[in-house]
Design a protein around this motif. Structure first.
Motif, PDB file in Angstrom:
ATOM      1  N   VAL A 124      52.106   1.594  30.711  1.00 43.67           N
ATOM      2  CA  VAL A 124      51.487   2.892  30.453  1.00 43.67           C
ATOM      3  C   VAL A 124      50.174   2.980  31.225  1.00 43.67           C
ATOM      4  N   VAL A 125      50.019   4.023  32.021  1.00 43.71           N
ATOM      5  CA  VAL A 125      48.762   4.202  32.763  1.00 43.71           C
ATOM      6  C   VAL A 125      47.909   5.328  32.173  1.00 43.71           C
ATOM      7  N   GLN A 126      48.539   6.257  31.459  1.00 40.55           N
ATOM      8  CA  GLN A 126      47.803   7.298  30.743  1.00 40.55           C
ATOM      9  C   GLN A 126      48.557   7.641  29.467  1.00 40.55           C
ATOM     10  N   ALA A 127      47.806   7.900  28.393  1.00 39.66           N
ATOM     11  CA  ALA A 127      48.396   8.352  27.128  1.00 39.66           C
ATOM     12  C   ALA A 127      47.378   9.268  26.469  1.00 39.66           C
ATOM     13  N   LYS A 128      47.659  10.562  26.452  1.00 38.77           N
ATOM     14  CA  LYS A 128      46.731  11.554  25.926  1.00 38.77           C
ATOM     15  C   LYS A 128      47.324  12.220  24.681  1.00 38.77           C
ATOM     16  N   ASP A 129      46.586  12.134  23.568  1.00 32.71           N
ATOM     17  CA  ASP A 129      47.017  12.728  22.301  1.00 32.71           C
ATOM     18  C   ASP A 129      45.955  13.732  21.854  1.00 32.71           C
ATOM     19  N   SER A 130      46.030  14.216  20.654  1.00 32.37           N
ATOM     20  CA  SER A 130      45.051  15.062  19.953  1.00 32.37           C
ATOM     21  C   SER A 130      45.195  16.559  20.206  1.00 32.37           C
ATOM     22  N   HIS A 131      46.070  16.982  21.136  1.00 25.73           N
ATOM     23  CA  HIS A 131      46.268  18.422  21.357  1.00 25.73           C
ATOM     24  C   HIS A 131      47.170  18.965  20.256  1.00 25.73           C
ATOM     25  N   ARG A 132      46.823  20.115  19.706  1.00 22.79           N
ATOM     26  CA  ARG A 132      47.609  20.659  18.599  1.00 22.79           C
ATOM     27  C   ARG A 132      48.977  21.140  19.070  1.00 22.79           C
ATOM     28  N   ASP A 133      49.929  21.207  18.142  1.00 22.54           N
ATOM     29  CA  ASP A 133      51.213  21.871  18.370  1.00 22.54           C
ATOM     30  C   ASP A 133      51.042  23.327  17.958  1.00 22.54           C
ATOM     31  N   HIS A 134      51.388  24.229  18.846  1.00 23.31           N
ATOM     32  CA  HIS A 134      51.205  25.653  18.552  1.00 23.31           C
ATOM     33  C   HIS A 134      52.099  26.057  17.388  1.00 23.31           C
ATOM     34  N   HIS A 135      51.545  26.849  16.464  1.00 22.32           N
ATOM     35  CA  HIS A 135      52.317  27.251  15.289  1.00 22.32           C
ATOM     36  C   HIS A 135      53.325  28.354  15.604  1.00 22.32           C
ATOM     37  N   ARG A 136      53.171  29.041  16.747  1.00 18.09           N
ATOM     38  CA  ARG A 136      54.110  30.100  17.106  1.00 18.09           C
ATOM     39  C   ARG A 136      55.151  29.551  18.073  1.00 18.09           C
ATOM     40  N   THR A 137      56.414  29.888  17.845  1.00 17.53           N
ATOM     41  CA  THR A 137      57.510  29.346  18.651  1.00 17.53           C
ATOM     42  C   THR A 137      58.417  30.440  19.200  1.00 17.53           C
ATOM     43  N   THR A 138      57.912  31.675  19.240  1.00 16.55           N
ATOM     44  CA  THR A 138      58.739  32.799  19.660  1.00 16.55           C
ATOM     45  C   THR A 138      58.425  33.245  21.082  1.00 16.55           C
ATOM     46  N   ASN A 151      50.061  16.911  24.838  1.00 11.54           N
ATOM     47  CA  ASN A 151      50.023  15.464  24.671  1.00 11.54           C
ATOM     48  C   ASN A 151      51.060  14.847  25.596  1.00 11.54           C
ATOM     49  N   TYR A 152      50.659  13.825  26.360  1.00  8.87           N
ATOM     50  CA  TYR A 152      51.580  13.290  27.362  1.00  8.87           C
ATOM     51  C   TYR A 152      51.366  11.797  27.587  1.00  8.87           C
ATOM     52  N   VAL A 153      52.370  11.186  28.230  1.00  9.80           N
ATOM     53  CA  VAL A 153      52.334   9.766  28.581  1.00  9.80           C
ATOM     54  C   VAL A 153      52.787   9.624  30.031  1.00  9.80           C
ATOM     55  N   VAL A 154      52.091   8.783  30.791  1.00  6.89           N
ATOM     56  CA  VAL A 154      52.483   8.444  32.158  1.00  6.89           C
ATOM     57  C   VAL A 154      52.773   6.947  32.193  1.00  6.89           C
ATOM     58  N   ILE A 155      53.934   6.583  32.727  1.00  4.99           N
ATOM     59  CA  ILE A 155      54.348   5.177  32.772  1.00  4.99           C
ATOM     60  C   ILE A 155      54.643   4.777  34.214  1.00  4.99           C
ATOM     61  N   LYS A 156      54.086   3.652  34.647  1.00  2.00           N
ATOM     62  CA  LYS A 156      54.403   3.102  35.964  1.00  2.00           C
ATOM     63  C   LYS A 156      55.609   2.181  35.827  1.00  2.00           C
ATOM     64  N   SER A 177      47.136   3.153  26.924  1.00  2.00           N
ATOM     65  CA  SER A 177      46.975   2.795  28.329  1.00  2.00           C
ATOM     66  C   SER A 177      46.957   1.279  28.500  1.00  2.00           C
ATOM     67  N   ASP A 178      47.572   0.812  29.572  1.00  2.00           N
ATOM     68  CA  ASP A 178      47.681  -0.613  29.930  1.00  2.00           C
ATOM     69  C   ASP A 178      48.690  -1.372  29.080  1.00  2.00           C
ATOM     70  N   GLU A 179      49.370  -0.689  28.174  1.00  7.55           N
ATOM     71  CA  GLU A 179      50.376  -1.346  27.334  1.00  7.55           C
ATOM     72  C   GLU A 179      51.703  -1.457  28.083  1.00  7.55           C
ATOM     73  N   ARG A 180      52.341  -2.607  27.982  1.00  6.45           N
ATOM     74  CA  ARG A 180      53.661  -2.812  28.560  1.00  6.45           C
ATOM     75  C   ARG A 180      54.709  -2.228  27.619  1.00  6.45           C
ATOM     76  N   VAL A 181      55.638  -1.421  28.148  1.00  4.98           N
ATOM     77  CA  VAL A 181      56.715  -0.860  27.336  1.00  4.98           C
ATOM     78  C   VAL A 181      58.058  -1.278  27.918  1.00  4.98           C
ATOM     79  N   GLU A 182      59.030  -1.395  27.056  1.00  5.36           N
ATOM     80  CA  GLU A 182      60.371  -1.760  27.464  1.00  5.36           C
ATOM     81  C   GLU A 182      61.267  -0.527  27.509  1.00  5.36           C
TER      82      GLU A 182
END
Length: 252
Positions: A124-138, A151-156, A177-182
């Motif tokens: 993982v090179v970037q992991a961004k959280d904390s952005h709200r989920d919009h309550h409107r879906t129409t 909110n997003y994740v970038v993986i090398k 960030s910097d975490e190894r994922v399988e």
């Protein structure tokens, strides 16, 4: 899509474009596209010239629908910005083709809160959280968005191969960030954050860790596909296109 389009919903896109935060990011994307062209000598990666060194699985288990995206320019997610040239939007649909059960809110969408998985092993090179989920879906886009990707994740995964997974659910990211994922490790949950008209997963692979200057890469998936006008394919590495369903075993 889970909503009816309309002129006001189309007009809101213009409002988003002139929002200072979005306008700045738009300029960065334009500058980044120039950088990407220069890095590639004016000839960006395409299916005829690019061959990935990574075996990608879909970033989820079970059957999902390709709502947007294709290696074919005619059906591309968005030919510009160039980093999203070979991007995909994924949703889950029922037998009638609907993305939701008719209820209210994001929870009524079949893909919302579903696990999102690493498409291949990597770091993982970037992991961004904390952005709200919009309550409107129409179809109304969040006027308070401050990151287009939410909110997003970038993986090398390999040299010059980075996956980008966006619009994840607030508070659901379980990697740093910097975490190894399988391969197939959960990284978060499908959400409705950022520049999203309804809950879905945005996914693409690019050739740079910094999102704005990356060029999109046309990759194949290890999966089975189907389309209303064709017979199901065998489980094999294949390009996928909008309108298809894509399936992968939860055991691989």
């Amino acid at each position: 899509m889970g909503y009816e389009p309309g002129p006001l919903k189309t007009l809101q896109l213009l409002v988003v474009l002139v929002h200072p935060n979005t306008a700045i990011r738009g300029l960065l994307q334009t500058f980044g596209a120039i950088v990407a062209y220069l890095r590639h000598g004016g000839r960006l990666p395409r299916p005829q010239t690019f061959e990935s060194t990574v075996e990608y699985r879909p970033p989820f288990d079970g059957e999902w629908t390709v709502m947007n995206g294709s290696p074919d320019r005619r059906y591309s997610h968005s030919w510009f910005p160039v980093r999203q040239r070979y991007a995909y939007d994924f949703v889950i649909t029922d037998d009638a083709g609907s993305t939701h059960d008719g209820g209210d809110g994001a929870e009524s969408f079949y893909c919302f809160d579903e696990p999102i998985l690493a498409p291949a092993g990597g770091t993982v090179v970037q992991a961004k959280d904390s952005h709200r989920d919009h309550h409107r879906t129409t179809g109304w886009i969040d006027p308070l968005q401050y990151r287009l990707a939410g909110n997003y994740v970038v993986i090398k995964h390999a040299e010059n191969e980075y996956s980008f997974l966006a619009h994840l659910k607030q508070g659901s990211l379980c990697v740093e960030s910097d975490e190894r994922v399988e391969r197939r490790q959960e990284i978060g949950r499908c959400g409705h954050s950022g520049n999203s008209s309804e809950p879905h997963l945005h996914f693409h692979v690019q050739d740079h860790s910094f999102p704005y200057v990356g060029a999109g890469l046309p990759i194949q998936f290890d999966a089975a596909t189907n389309h209303p006008e064709s017979r199901p394919s065998e489980h094999t590495r294949t390009y996928i296109h909008c309108g298809q369903t894509i399936t992968h075993s939860m055991y691989d």
